[in-house]
Write a protein that holds these residues in place. Sequence first.
Motif, short mmCIF file in Angstrom:
data_model
loop_
_atom_site.label_atom_id
_atom_site.label_comp_id
_atom_site.label_asym_id
_atom_site.label_seq_id
_atom_site.Cartn_x
_atom_site.Cartn_y
_atom_site.Cartn_z
N VAL A 5 12.91 55.04 7.09
CA VAL A 5 13.24 56.10 6.32
C VAL A 5 14.09 56.99 7.24
O VAL A 5 15.04 57.92 6.45
CB VAL A 5 11.86 56.92 6.24
N PHE A 6 14.12 57.13 8.32
CA PHE A 6 15.01 58.05 9.14
C PHE A 6 16.48 57.59 8.84
O PHE A 6 17.13 58.50 9.41
CB PHE A 6 14.63 57.89 10.96
N ARG A 7 16.64 56.77 8.68
CA ARG A 7 18.15 56.07 8.18
C ARG A 7 18.70 57.35 7.20
O ARG A 7 19.93 57.55 7.22
CB ARG A 7 18.21 54.94 7.48
N LYS A 8 18.03 57.97 6.41
CA LYS A 8 18.35 59.15 5.74
C LYS A 8 18.97 60.33 6.44
O LYS A 8 19.64 61.11 6.10
CB LYS A 8 17.37 59.51 4.43
N CYS A 9 18.27 60.33 7.67
CA CYS A 9 18.64 61.66 8.40
C CYS A 9 19.78 61.35 9.28
O CYS A 9 20.13 62.31 9.83
CB CYS A 9 17.36 61.81 9.17
N LYS A 10 20.16 60.05 9.37
CA LYS A 10 21.19 59.79 10.35
C LYS A 10 22.78 60.00 9.88
O LYS A 10 23.71 60.17 10.50
CB LYS A 10 21.36 58.35 10.50
N ALA A 11 22.70 60.79 8.73
CA ALA A 11 23.95 61.31 8.33
C ALA A 11 24.35 62.41 9.13
O ALA A 11 25.53 62.92 9.28
CB ALA A 11 24.10 61.53 6.70
N GLU A 55 3.41 67.61 15.17
CA GLU A 55 3.05 66.81 13.74
C GLU A 55 3.10 67.79 12.55
O GLU A 55 3.66 67.79 11.50
CB GLU A 55 1.79 66.07 13.87
N ASP A 56 2.31 68.71 12.53
CA ASP A 56 2.14 70.07 11.75
C ASP A 56 3.49 70.73 11.10
O ASP A 56 3.90 70.64 10.01
CB ASP A 56 1.12 70.82 11.77
N SER A 57 4.02 71.16 12.13
CA SER A 57 5.34 71.91 11.76
C SER A 57 6.48 70.76 11.40
O SER A 57 7.36 71.22 10.44
CB SER A 57 5.83 72.63 13.32
N LEU A 58 6.52 69.56 11.96
CA LEU A 58 7.73 68.73 11.46
C LEU A 58 7.21 68.23 10.11
O LEU A 58 8.06 68.22 9.24
CB LEU A 58 7.56 67.59 12.51
N ASP A 59 6.07 68.43 9.80
CA ASP A 59 5.78 67.92 8.23
C ASP A 59 6.25 69.13 7.43
O ASP A 59 6.83 68.78 6.27
CB ASP A 59 4.24 67.64 8.11
N LYS A 63 9.24 68.71 4.66
CA LYS A 63 8.75 69.04 3.34
C LYS A 63 9.52 70.22 2.54
O LYS A 63 10.09 69.88 1.40
CB LYS A 63 7.24 69.39 3.17
N GLY A 64 10.31 71.10 3.41
CA GLY A 64 11.16 72.07 2.73
C GLY A 64 11.53 73.04 3.71
O GLY A 64 10.94 74.11 4.11
N PRO A 65 12.64 72.69 4.58
CA PRO A 65 13.13 73.53 5.50
C PRO A 65 13.57 75.10 5.00
O PRO A 65 13.02 75.87 6.10
CB PRO A 65 14.64 72.89 5.96
N LYS A 66 14.05 75.20 3.84
CA LYS A 66 14.17 76.51 3.52
C LYS A 66 12.69 77.22 3.46
O LYS A 66 12.81 78.67 3.44
CB LYS A 66 14.98 76.47 2.35
N LYS A 67 11.86 76.63 2.74
CA LYS A 67 10.63 77.12 2.46
C LYS A 67 10.04 77.42 4.06
O LYS A 67 9.17 78.59 4.15
CB LYS A 67 9.56 76.34 1.78
N PHE A 68 10.24 76.69 4.96
CA PHE A 68 9.44 76.98 6.42
C PHE A 68 10.22 78.15 6.98
O PHE A 68 9.52 78.73 7.85
CB PHE A 68 9.39 75.51 6.92
N LEU A 69 11.42 78.18 7.06
CA LEU A 69 12.29 78.82 7.78
C LEU A 69 13.06 80.07 6.94
O LEU A 69 13.56 80.94 7.59
CB LEU A 69 13.20 78.25 8.62
N GLY A 70 13.30 79.62 5.72
CA GLY A 70 13.97 80.96 4.96
C GLY A 70 15.32 80.63 4.93
O GLY A 70 15.83 79.44 5.33
N LYS A 71 16.28 81.61 4.79
CA LYS A 71 17.63 81.61 4.98
C LYS A 71 18.24 81.30 6.13
O LYS A 71 19.33 81.25 6.40
CB LYS A 71 18.22 82.85 4.35
N LEU A 79 12.10 65.60 2.49
CA LEU A 79 11.41 64.50 2.25
C LEU A 79 10.14 64.99 1.49
O LEU A 79 9.28 65.25 2.11
CB LEU A 79 10.96 63.60 3.45
N LYS A 80 10.25 64.38 0.31
CA LYS A 80 9.32 64.99 -0.78
C LYS A 80 7.93 64.00 -0.73
O LYS A 80 6.93 64.74 -0.94
CB LYS A 80 9.72 64.64 -2.17
#
Length: 96
Positions: A5-11, A55-59, A63-71, A79-80
């Motif tokens: 799955v991490f292959r998607k992140c390697k970009a 684990e919790d913060s990474l999840d 799940k949604g970086p913008k939702k987690f941290l905003g702008k 990763l849905k």
Amino acid sequence: KGEKVFRKCKACHTANKGGKHRVGPNLFSIVGRKAGSTDFKKYKGLKGSDIVWDEDSLDKWLKGPKKFLGKRTSMVFKLKKASDRADVITYLKTLK
């Protein structure tokens, strides 16, 4: 499974010891590390935050970086599937 799955992140990310940063920071040994604590120059809202990558913060982040941290982040990839997030986190935990 997580390495696959991490292959998607390697970009945008590397994950090897001493690896170079790309569009995003190198993720080697990220679990347990304070967010924004590497020499990656493009951190926005993570630099100086109180976030520690567990684990919790990474999840939540995956799940949604913008939702987690905003702008304060430019990361838009997410990763849905909960199973994909769990697999990637398990993989990241092996990178020490």
